[in-house]
Design an enzyme around this catalytic site. Structure first.
Site, PDB file in Angstrom:
ATOM      1  N   GLU A 161       0.065  29.657  -3.347  1.00  0.00           N
ATOM      2  CA  GLU A 161      -0.571  28.691  -2.438  1.00  0.00           C
ATOM      3  C   GLU A 161      -0.832  27.386  -3.154  1.00  0.00           C
ATOM      4  O   GLU A 161      -1.774  27.273  -3.942  1.00  0.00           O
ATOM      5  CB  GLU A 161      -1.898  29.233  -1.876  1.00  0.00           C
ATOM      6  CG  GLU A 161      -1.766  30.372  -0.895  1.00  0.00           C
ATOM      7  CD  GLU A 161      -3.101  30.736  -0.253  1.00  0.00           C
ATOM      8  OE1 GLU A 161      -4.060  29.920  -0.350  1.00  0.00           O
ATOM      9  OE2 GLU A 161      -3.202  31.825   0.341  1.00  0.00           O
ATOM     10  N   GLU A 200      -6.386  37.502  -3.056  1.00  0.00           N
ATOM     11  CA  GLU A 200      -7.505  36.875  -3.760  1.00  0.00           C
ATOM     12  C   GLU A 200      -8.673  37.847  -3.947  1.00  0.00           C
ATOM     13  O   GLU A 200      -9.841  37.483  -3.825  1.00  0.00           O
ATOM     14  CB  GLU A 200      -7.962  35.612  -3.011  1.00  0.00           C
ATOM     15  CG  GLU A 200      -6.879  34.550  -2.910  1.00  0.00           C
ATOM     16  CD  GLU A 200      -7.360  33.244  -2.304  1.00  0.00           C
ATOM     17  OE1 GLU A 200      -8.429  33.251  -1.663  1.00  0.00           O
ATOM     18  OE2 GLU A 200      -6.677  32.229  -2.464  1.00  0.00           O
TER      19      GLU A 200
END
Length: 809
Positions: A256, A185
């Site tokens: 995710e 991320e």
């Protein structure tokens, strides 16, 4: 504190094994614009995150088996740098940190592995997974085009890759690892690094690919992931938010899919309904041509010791498909299992067919995949939140419940609808099996309150806490001496802190506390009127961290601890004590002596008079026998305040029961005690109570799913795991238990759900008797929803369902 079970790994011992063809004739894992390609075949893959440090090796086989039974193909895990290299150059791969053993267990059960190496992981794990010694490397800037950081990052990633190669764990070598991740991320913080961000992304990708593992690399939430690294999605609704792969030659992967919101102290747990999870997966497969979905978490587990990040509870993603204890969470696990089966039935057209989509109404749409050979699969979507819809496809009519997706593996028959939950529900319960209410069985030891005259060291300034404690403890004592004159009048102590909790003592007497919160301002202030005696006064301030930060740009520059201290006197005004002679003590005496272990227990004098109840800074010690059986075990700490608890020297984590959520309840009261931490008799229980609690109220409980329920309508599709051609209620108790009673049963139009239920206007009077005969005394049973099952139709023309509520023992 001593570092336990550390294995010093000589990096040169790892044998470099080249990627490519290996034993068994396997080639590299590759990909195209549709999917990952394993052994020459495109695959639709369902994955679940299970983190090896958040469970125990004894739990791993069962967790992996239940994940496989739930329809998963892949287990995904981070690699936890600070767990493996807590001291520079000293590596630990033992116990809960035995990464190789974990991966080999996955392989033994026939599943693949997705290995997220980071090495920045965030994951609500202290310091984002970085070892704290990294903070002290001269000139380092984490996660940027910075030579010191890149040196240590590369060294760690190479170390892990070489270990995996040495153990032959990559797919081309015959192992289960089919994909790896570098970074995590990063796009969220990249702008903060300005010109040093993009070169770092390119370097990280090039470094990883250059290690030649024979499997693809990915970067999540990195839209510009350099070729050949795959950019992937994280989030709740990637079927709506994901912009897609940044190249037509890359597949659409979801790394995710959040199964809930991770819990923090002071907040209520966040639930995510099974229907919503299933909808999000089906939409991603249909709209984004998705071929890989990972649930974060599939099993959350336990944040043992001081592993979680700031304010994060010891229990982690307890309401994932497998709960903290490894029990199946109902109905999420079962509903997703049906979803996976329905999508797998559609694999051929999804992976090889031509894709078309079109509108079926204002809030309805169809996604159709068709091969040249005539194989066809369709996903019919109804986005309307509260309205059912009737739609047509290929001259057939379909009823779509509100906010749902119907999956038609042959473009004709509905095999599964995301809003129709035929999987059973279950209510988990905790049964007290032992009480600790005998004061004579407790011993206590009270922490001393240090002062500047007996400090470990002194300094003429307020030191930053994390740099001082080096992640060795939550606690740092700041102490000073203050000369009070009677002419100064009334006094007030004022302290600004960037820690999480602060306790203040004047001349060894407690005067007050303050704490922050996960969503509060980073600075907290203690303002307390105090009474000082004439002359010298010892003031001691205990600064407490509840986990280290886990993310954000420039993590190495984050600060904690006291920032400003003053005493305000009504007679002479405020006196700033920030640049004063400060005495320091790192951690607690009990921590230093390890009095939570059998050996350390003997190093202090314990009192047995039971008079230290509800006092702060108190250690409590007792012993207990393990409960009989194999059910999961937990300590109920509802009567305690804040602190940490150990069983036989193993920390089962921090507790903070006194920090209530907005509904007035603690965020967590039950603390998991893994069976492997216990011995049959004489288990040592030690607690450090920081704020004041009553250990006499502690109980030991066993955890089980004692109440099960199912509510299935006759309009539902039959379960894909049933031999029946009609929908049915299927009940099953956990292993070792059987259905003992039927609390409620109604075939007709019962009112309510599994928790609040009643008879409707239509009810077959034989319902309960039929269910009792079919189910009581058995571990599992299946009842078809047919009028003949119940002796005839009790109300012709009315849509019917069967609601059953049962107990297991």
């Amino acid at each position: 504190m001593a570092l336990k079970k550390v294995v010093v790994v000589v990096l040169s011992m790892f044998i470099m094994v080249a990627g490519g063809e290996a034993a068994g004739g396997r080639g590299d894992v590759t990909y195209d614009g549709r999917a990952l390609i394993i052994n020459g075949t495109r695959r639709i893959l369902f994955s679940g995150s299970i983190h090896y440090p958040r469970s125990t090796p004894e739990m791993w086989p069962s967790l992996i088996a239940k994940a496989k039974e739930g329809g998963l193909d892949v287990i995904q895990t981070y690699v936890f740098w600070n767990a493996h290299e807590p001291i520079r150059g000293q590596f630990n791969f033992e116990g809960r940190y035995n990464l190789v053993r974990f991966i080999k267990e996955i392989q033994a059960q026939g599943l693949y592995v997705s290995l997220r190496m980071g090495p920045f992981i965030e994951s609500e794990w202290k310091y984002g997974g970085f070892p704290f010694w990294l903070h002290d490397v001269p000139g380092i800037v984490f996660r940027s085009d910075n030579e010191p950081f890149k040196f240590y990052m590369k060294r760690f990633v190479e170390n892990i890759v070489n270990l995996m190669k040495f153990e032959k764990l990559y797919y081309p070598q015959g192992g289960p690892i089919i994909v790896s991740q570098i970074e995590n991320e990063y796009q969220m913080v990249e702008p903060a690094f300005h010109e040093r961000g993009p070169p770092y992304v390119r370097w990280a990708a090039s470094m990883a690919v250059g290690l030649q593992t024979g499997v693809p690399w990915m970067m999540c939430k990195q839209d510009d992931a350099p070729d050949p690294v795959i950019n992937t999605c994280n989030g709740l609704k990637c079927g709506e938010t994901f912009a897609g792969p940044n190249s037509p030659t890359k597949p659409s992967l979801w790394t995710e899919n959040w199964t809930q919101r991770y819990p923090v102290y002071g907040k209520e747990p966040s639930m995510r309904r099974a229907e919503d999870l299933a909808f999000s997966v089906a939409l991603f497969i249909a709209r984004k041509n998705g071929s890989f979905v990972n649930y974060y978490m599939y099993h959350g587990g336990t944040n043992f010791g001081k592993s979680p990040s700031s304010y994060v509870t010891t229990s982690y993603y307890d309401r994932a498909p497998l709960d903290e204890y490894g029990l199946i969470w109902l109905p999420t696990w079962g509903h997703l299992r049906e979803l996976h089966a329905a999508i797998k039935l559609s694999s051929e057209p999804l992976l090889w067919g031509t894709y078309t989509n079109f509108s079926l109404g204002q809030q309805q749409e169809a996604h159709v995949f068709q091969t040249n050979s005539g194989k066809c699969a369709a996903f019919l979507v109804n986005f309307a939140q509260h309205l059912n819809a009737t739609v047509s496809l290929h001259n057939a009519t379909y009823e779509l419940p509100s906010k749902s997706i119907s999956i038609l593996p042959d473009c004709k028959r509905v095999a599964f609808n995301t809003a129709e939950v035929s999987a059973q529900y279950g209510n988990r319960s905790a049964r007290a099996v032992q009480s600790f209410n005998n004061a004579n069985k407790w011993s206590t030891f009270t922490e001393g309150i240090p002062n500047v005259h007996h400090a470990s060291f002194t300094n003429i300034e307020l030191l930053e806490q994390m740099s001082t404690t080096k992640d060795g403890t939550d606690y740092l004592w700041y102490t000073f001496s203050y000369n009070h004159k009677s002419s100064d009048g009334q006094q007030a102590l004022s302290v600004d802190s960037r820690a999480h909790v602060l306790h203040a003592f004047v001349n060894d007497e407690f005067v007050g506390s303050v704490h922050g919160s996960s969503d509060g301002p980073p600075n907290m202030t203690l303002e307390k009127n105090i009474s000082l005696r004439e002359g010298q006064n010892n003031i001691s301030l205990l600064s407490v961290m509840v986990g280290l930060p886990d993310g954000g740009a420039y993590l190495e520059k984050r600060i904690a601890g006291l920032r400003r201290v003053s005493i305000n006197c009504s007679g002479s005004g405020p006196q700033n004590l920030t640049n004063w002679l400060w005495g320091y003590q790192i951690g607690l005496l009990g921590e230093k002596l390890e009095i939570y272990t059998q050996q350390g227990l003997q190093k202090v004098v314990w009192r047995t008079d039971g008079s230290s109840i509800d006092r702060p800074l108190t250690w409590y010690e007792t012993t207990f026998d393990a409960p009989f059986g194999t059910k999961p075990v937990a300590l109920d700490l509802s009567s305690m305040g804040k602190g940490e608890v150990w069983i036989n020297g193993e920390s089962i984590g921090r507790y903070w029961v006194s920090f209530a959520s907005p509904n007035g309840q603690p965020s967590q009261t039950l603390y998991h005690v893994p069976q492997s931490f216990l011995k049959p008799f004489g288990n040592l229980l030690v607690l450090f109570e920081e704020m004041g609690g009553d250990p006499l109220g502690i109980t030991l409980k066993t955890i089980s799913v004692t109440h099960i329920c199912s509510n299935v309508a006759e309009s539902f599709s039959p379960s894909l795991f049933s031999k029946r051609k009609q929908p049915s209620v299927q009940l099953q108790c956990h292993e070792g238990e059987a259905i003992s009673s039927i609390k409620f049963a109604s075939y007709g139009n019962p009112i309510g759900d599994c928790e609040n239920y009643a008879l409707g206007s239509c009810h077959a009077v034989s319902s309960k008797a039929v269910i009792k005969k079919a189910c009581v005394g058995k571990r599992r049973c299946s009842i078809p929803i047919l009028a003949t099952t119940f002796g005839g139709d009790p109300c012709p023309g009315i849509a019917k369902s069967l609601l059953v509520v049962a107990d297991c023992v």
